[in-house]
Scaffold this active site. Sequence first.
Site, PDB file in Angstrom:
ATOM      1  N   ASP A 120       0.854  -1.194   0.000  1.00  0.00           N
ATOM      2  CA  ASP A 120       0.000   0.000   0.000  1.00  0.00           C
ATOM      3  C   ASP A 120       0.891   1.246   0.000  1.00  0.00           C
ATOM      4  OD1 ASP A 120      -2.374   1.529   0.130  1.00  0.00           O
ATOM      5  OD2 ASP A 120      -3.310   0.081   1.465  1.00  0.00           O
ATOM      6  N   HIS A 138       2.082   3.264  -3.146  1.00  0.00           N
ATOM      7  CA  HIS A 138       1.370   4.446  -3.662  1.00  0.00           C
ATOM      8  C   HIS A 138       2.072   5.734  -3.229  1.00  0.00           C
ATOM      9  CE1 HIS A 138      -2.149   2.335  -5.190  1.00  0.00           C
ATOM     10  NE2 HIS A 138      -2.290   1.695  -4.046  1.00  0.00           N
ATOM     11  N   HIS A 191      -8.397  -4.141   7.530  1.00  0.00           N
ATOM     12  CA  HIS A 191      -7.404  -3.297   6.865  1.00  0.00           C
ATOM     13  C   HIS A 191      -7.948  -1.877   6.868  1.00  0.00           C
ATOM     14  CE1 HIS A 191      -4.512  -2.200   3.535  1.00  0.00           C
ATOM     15  NE2 HIS A 191      -5.506  -1.392   3.186  1.00  0.00           N
ATOM     16  N   HIS A 229      -7.700   2.567   6.691  1.00  0.00           N
ATOM     17  CA  HIS A 229      -7.046   3.790   6.209  1.00  0.00           C
ATOM     18  C   HIS A 229      -7.404   4.934   7.145  1.00  0.00           C
ATOM     19  CE1 HIS A 229      -5.008   2.803   2.398  1.00  0.00           C
ATOM     20  NE2 HIS A 229      -5.824   1.768   2.409  1.00  0.00           N
ATOM     21  N   TYR A 262     -13.277   6.354  -3.839  1.00  0.00           N
ATOM     22  CA  TYR A 262     -11.899   6.024  -4.221  1.00  0.00           C
ATOM     23  C   TYR A 262     -11.048   7.273  -4.434  1.00  0.00           C
ATOM     24  CZ  TYR A 262     -12.130   1.012  -5.036  1.00  0.00           C
ATOM     25  OH  TYR A 262     -12.204  -0.330  -4.869  1.00  0.00           O
TER      26      TYR A 262
END
Lengths: 341, 341
Positions: free
Chosen positions: A17, A20, A197, A199, A288
């Site tokens: 991840d 990115h 998971h 963010h 997104y």
Amino acid sequence: MSKPGKDIKITEVCLRDGSHSVAHQFTEQQVRDVTRALDDAGMHYIEVSHGDGLGGSTIQYGRSLVNELKLIAAAVEEVKQSKIAVLLLPGIGTVHELKEASKCGAKLVRVATHVTEADVSAQHIHMARELGMEALGFLMMAHSAPVEKLVEQAKLMESYGAEAVYVTDSAGALLPHEVRERIRALRESLDIEVGFHGHNNLSVAVANTLAAIEEGATRIDGSVRCLGAGAGNTQTEVLLAVMERMGYDVGIDLYKMMDLSEEVVGPIIPGSQEIKKGSLALGYAGVYSSFLLHAERAGNKFGIDPRDILIELGKMKVVGGQEDMILDVAANLSKKQTVEA
Amino acid sequence: MSKPGKDIKITEVCLRDGSHSVAHQFTEQQVRDVTRALDDAGMHYIEVSHGDGLGGSTIQYGRSLVNELKLIAAAVEEVKQSKIAVLLLPGIGTVHELKEASKCGAKLVRVATHVTEADVSAQHIHMARELGMEALGFLMMAHSAPVEKLVEQAKLMESYGAEAVYVTDSAGALLPHEVRERIRALRESLDIEVGFHGHNNLSVAVANTLAAIEEGATRIDGSVRCLGAGAGNTQTEVLLAVMERMGYDVGIDLYKMMDLSEEVVGPIIPGSQEIKKGSLALGYAGVYSSFLLHAERAGNKFGIDPRDILIELGKMKVVGGQEDMILDVAANLSKKQTVEA
């Protein structure tokens, strides 16, 4: 009695991840250095792949500096105790890349689909099991489906042979009580492990992860220094400190994690993972990160605040690949505004 | 029925706690620009003072670039709806500075003491009330005292005339369940409002603040872009986004807050408020940030990991001003290590 936490497995995603955050420009030396330090600290799994999973190195998703198979093989060479994991999004990667990754020594794959599209994961999960890999399911944008839908899709993945299913908060849009509800529902409905998971777009990644653990999630993702898409992920070394404070012992050396964050990962990262206007808007709207630029352009064209466009897209549960709808949404909002004025 | 949240008052601390992040070098123009933007967004209170409160501009705490009374007066000139608040730590500031701040137009003071030393706040709270200011109590390092002690000290502040008492998590050491327990106890024991001031060293400042709000805290601190001591504070614009998502309406314009974070505060800040090794260690150990450098020096001298020293200091509940104990702690740890080896 041993302390709780022994059954919890942490997967470090800063080399996947986090890819990115460095525009997929990790060097082989960086991957070796980070992997060696994580292995020495006792990390359970280390995920190494393009940010968008195996096969993601394309014009569309961003070219990797180094072929990911080379990076996986390098990471495998560095580990004494950690296992190397890979991510696979069917449609971006294929069973071909999975076989290659397995040949390079990857021991685990997370097969990731949109939360409503678990059915596309069947053949990849089967293949992973055939290859002798651990195969886990990753239900992305988990905030955007009702809990019953999430459970139904997780059951599909279980039926294909997945050994765990993750609630994947891709947009950083979930709040702790929403994580709790989802993990609880999966725990009640599945016979396999449940994972989370997170963010950090709404600054609750650590709190969400704690909520998940309290509800029985045993597969947990973190990223050193938050390195990851959007506002970044659950910060691993912080999560481990909080877990120690709460009495969990997962067998990973906290001091070594803190040290490698500062000395090995710190010098690699180009910027910090602050929560800025864009990533906050994404988490708030639940869409997104690829939508942000499109929404800004459409907003300029129609004189609409891009955040209103993002929020509308979030309500419509628009998914990746439907970016052409963004102009329509902006046009409609603009028409509505004219009528109201 | 109106949405919940109308009774919650937010105090923005980026021009006070955030002063630590810029080594107290705010210019008058910066204070004017930030204040004007916050006022326009509908912020309830804006705190303007040296990072260590009125009178903090000293060699010991760091000299301010501009006299804080000048900054307070400038902020007062800029506001149409927000009220300007100040912080006062008795011992650093005195009733003299409080009178001066009141003359400049400050309408509210938070009188801050260590969690076990509320008695030193009596005359300052009395004076604030005489001056016609709102007077609130700030119990710092709230994690370091048992809940009963916290309640006892808060009651003292109430008896002096404080109109609210804050649980102040100075070291960013509290976890959500610990905040919940403290706010609940104060709500059950006091007739005045209860507040919460968080720091993000363990990445749970937003989650802690939500927990406080759910338990009935109505005075809430935030700092745009996390600007503040340690790992920074509860990020105001993120907190407001999360509160909106949860159905609270505090009457502050979220988009304007996001914009000013990016356009007005962003350009001022010298670095980001990431959670790095040092601030994580402080939150984990639960000690003042001023201990970090001393612990590193003592660690070097005695060959001890500075984190072990910080953790020991946290257990001993050492407070600011007792920095001379740090060498003793290091020496003792070193002796213990030798005996064990």
